[in-house]
Design an enzyme around this catalytic site. Structure first.
Site, PDB file in Angstrom:
ATOM      1  N   HIS A   1     -41.893  86.106  22.634  1.00 11.75           N
ATOM      2  CA  HIS A   1     -42.449  86.399  21.316  1.00 11.75           C
ATOM      3  C   HIS A   1     -41.780  87.270  21.173  1.00 11.75           C
ATOM      4  O   HIS A   1     -40.967  88.189  21.367  1.00 11.75           O
ATOM      5  CB  HIS A   1     -44.437  86.226  22.014  1.00 11.75           C
TER       6      HIS A   1
ATOM      7  N   HIS B   1     -41.092  90.672  23.316  1.00 10.34           N
ATOM      8  CA  HIS B   1     -39.757  90.652  24.095  1.00 10.34           C
ATOM      9  C   HIS B   1     -38.351  90.505  22.819  1.00 10.34           C
ATOM     10  O   HIS B   1     -37.333  91.179  23.632  1.00 10.34           O
ATOM     11  CB  HIS B   1     -39.574  88.831  24.810  1.00 10.34           C
TER      12      HIS B   1
ATOM     13  N   GLN C   1     -44.707  89.333  42.928  1.00 13.20           N
ATOM     14  CA  GLN C   1     -45.176  90.901  41.174  1.00 13.20           C
ATOM     15  C   GLN C   1     -46.411  89.906  41.817  1.00 13.20           C
ATOM     16  O   GLN C   1     -47.736  90.466  41.323  1.00 13.20           O
ATOM     17  CB  GLN C   1     -45.008  91.332  40.372  1.00 13.20           C
TER      18      GLN C   1
HETATM   19  P1  AMP Z   1     -42.829  89.703  30.366  1.00 11.72           P
HETATM   20  O1  AMP Z   1     -41.886  88.060  30.313  1.00 11.72           O
HETATM   21  O2  AMP Z   1     -44.304  89.293  30.647  1.00 11.72           O
HETATM   22  O3  AMP Z   1     -42.196  90.423  31.858  1.00 11.72           O
HETATM   23  O4  AMP Z   1     -42.669  90.935  29.911  1.00 11.72           O
HETATM   24  C1  AMP Z   1     -40.959  91.473  29.879  1.00 11.72           C
HETATM   25  C2  AMP Z   1     -41.195  92.813  29.128  1.00 11.72           C
HETATM   26  O5  AMP Z   1     -41.383  92.724  27.682  1.00 11.72           O
HETATM   27  C3  AMP Z   1     -41.440  93.433  29.554  1.00 11.72           C
HETATM   28  O6  AMP Z   1     -40.891  95.315  29.513  1.00 11.72           O
HETATM   29  C4  AMP Z   1     -43.088  94.065  28.421  1.00 11.72           C
HETATM   30  O7  AMP Z   1     -43.112  95.222  29.264  1.00 11.72           O
HETATM   31  C5  AMP Z   1     -42.363  93.357  27.183  1.00 11.72           C
HETATM   32  N1  AMP Z   1     -43.168  93.798  26.588  1.00 11.72           N
HETATM   33  C6  AMP Z   1     -44.080  92.194  26.574  1.00 11.72           C
HETATM   34  N2  AMP Z   1     -44.896  92.042  25.345  1.00 11.72           N
HETATM   35  C7  AMP Z   1     -44.698  93.270  24.619  1.00 11.72           C
HETATM   36  C8  AMP Z   1     -45.285  93.812  23.330  1.00 11.72           C
HETATM   37  N3  AMP Z   1     -46.239  93.302  22.739  1.00 11.72           N
HETATM   38  N4  AMP Z   1     -44.698  94.709  22.923  1.00 11.72           N
HETATM   39  C9  AMP Z   1     -43.309  95.488  23.736  1.00 11.72           C
HETATM   40  N5  AMP Z   1     -42.324  95.060  24.746  1.00 11.72           N
HETATM   41  C10 AMP Z   1     -43.037  94.022  24.735  1.00 11.72           C
END
Ligand code: AMP
Length: 298
Positions: free
Chosen positions: A32, A35, A59
Site C-alpha cells: 500500500h 510501503h 514472526q
Molecule cells: P509489512 O509488509 O507490514 O511487514 O511492512 C513492511 C514495512 O513497511 C515495515 O517497515 C513497516 O513498518 C512499513 N509500513 C507498513 N505500514 C506503513 C505505513 N502506514 N507507513 C509507513 N510505513 C509502513
C-alpha cells in the site's frame, strides 16, 4: 523493468554484481502507500533498490494470521515496477528455513514489552529474518516504517549490537484520510469496523493536543488517549503506553524530553497498532531519527 529474484543463489549473484549504494525495503507484500513511501525514499537515495516480499512464518505466533495474510504478488510487482524498483526478492519459506534450520537472533530487552509481550517470539522472528535478508542483499541503507515503532527500535539495537554496516532509515507513518495508519491488515476490517478504526488516530491526536497545551504528565496524556478510545464501542484497548523512544521503557514522571505513545487496539478480531512521538512535530524523518537514535548514538 523490475526483475523478480526467486532464489537465494540468484540473489547472491545479483547483489555481487551491484556497485554503489543499495537500498533495501523488506516487506510482507500486500503493498500500500505506506510501503511505497519506503520504496520511494530508497529510490531517491540509492543507486539500486531491492524490495523483498516474504511472509515470514517465524514472526507469526500460533493462532495468528499467517495462512490468511493477504497475498497479492502480481499486483505488488506491478506497483514496485511503477515505483522504479530494480529487483524484488521473493524467496520461499523452504529456502529461508530449510530442514534442520536452528539459528535465531534475539534482541533481548527492547523485544520484551508491548508487542513482544503480546506476541511471544514475534521479534525473534523479525530479527532473524531481517538478519538473513541483510546478509543476502547487503544493503547500504535499509528502510522501515514508523508504523511498527518497536520493530524499528529492535532492529536499530540489533544493527548496533551486531555491527551491521547498514544505515537504518525510518519513514514516517502514512495515513488514510481519517488518520488510520495504512496497514495490509486493514483489509480485514468490515465497513463499520473500518469507520471505528479512525479512533486510534483521534486518540493520539488528543494526547498531542494536550501535550501542546503544556501537559507533560504521562498518566494524564495516557488518560486523554484512553478517554477517546473508550468512546468507540467497537474498540478494545490492548495497551496504551508512554515510553522513552530509545529504550521503550515506560515513562512515569513528566519530562520535556521526547516521548512516544504506542497503542494496540482490537477492533473485532483485528489488532491495530499506532504510535506517535510527542511533541507531534517530531513525527517526521529527522525528528524520528533524532528521537529513536542512530546506530552511532543508541
Ligand atoms: P509489512 O509488509 O507490514 O511487514 O511492512 C513492511 C514495512 O513497511 C515495515 O517497515 C513497516 O513498518 C512499513 N509500513 C507498513 N505500514 C506503513 C505505513 N502506514 N507507513 C509507513 N510505513 C509502513
Amino acid at each position: 523493468m523490475t526483475q523478480q529474484i526467486e532464489t537465494i543463489e540468484a540473489m547472491i549473484a545479483t547483489r555481487s554484481s551491484l556497485k554503489g549504494s543499495v537500498g533495501v525495503v523488506p516487506t510482507m507484500g500486500a503493498l500500500h502507500d505506506g510501503h511505497l513511501a519506503l520504496v520511494e525514499a530508497a529510490r531517491r537515495e540509492n543507486d539500486h533498490v531491492i524490495a523483498t516480499i516474504f511472509i515470514n512464518p517465524t514472526q507469526f505466533g500460533a493462532g495468528e494470521d499467517f495462512t490468511t495474510y493477504p497475498r497479492t504478488l502480481e499486483q505488488d510487482i506491478a506497483q514496485l515496477h511503477e515505483a522504479g524498483v530494480d529487483y524484488v526478492f521473493t524467496p520461499t519459506a523452504d529456502q529461508m528455513y530449510p530442514p534442520r534450520y536452528q539459528t535465531y537472533v534475539d534482541v533481548e530487552i527492547v523485544s520484551s514489552g508491548l508487542e513482544g509481550a503480546a506476541r511471544p517470539g514475534h521479534f525473534r522472528g523479525v530479527a532473524t529474518v531481517v538478519t538473513k535478508l541483510f546478509n543476502l542483499t547487503q544493503p547500504t541503507h535499509a528502510y522501515f516504517g514508523q508504523k511498527d515503532a518497536q520493530q524499528v527500535v529492535v532492529l536499530r539495537q540489533m544493527v548496533a549490537d551486531l555491527n551491521f554496516l547498514v544505515d537504518v532509515v525510518i519513514i514516517p507513518t502514512i495515513r488514510e484520510r481519517d488518520g488510520l495508519a495504512m496497514s495490509s491488515r486493514n483489509t480485514y476490517l468490515t465497513v463499520p469496523q473500518r469507520e471505528a478504526a479512525g479512533v486510534l488516530f483521534r486518540a493520539l491526536w488528543a494526547a498531542a493536543e494536550a501535550y501542546d497545551s503544556g501537559e507533560r504528565a504521562p498518566t494524564s496524556l495516557r488518560e486523554t488517549a484512553l478517554r477517546v478510545l473508550r468512546s468507540e464501542p467497537l474498540a478494545h484497548v490492548d495497551y496504551v503506553a508512554i515510553c522513552d523512544p530509545r529504550t521503550l521503557f515506560g515513562i512515569h514522571d513528566g519530562t520535556n524530553d521526547p516521548m512516544i505513545m504506542l497503542m494496540a487496539v482490537k477492533i473485532g478480531s483485528v489488532r491495530l497498532l499506532d504510535n506517535a512521538l510527542l511533541p507531534w512535530s517530531l513525527n517526521d524523518r529527522d525528528g524520528l531519527s533524532a528521537a529513536l537514535g542512530t546506530r552511532f548514538n543508541l
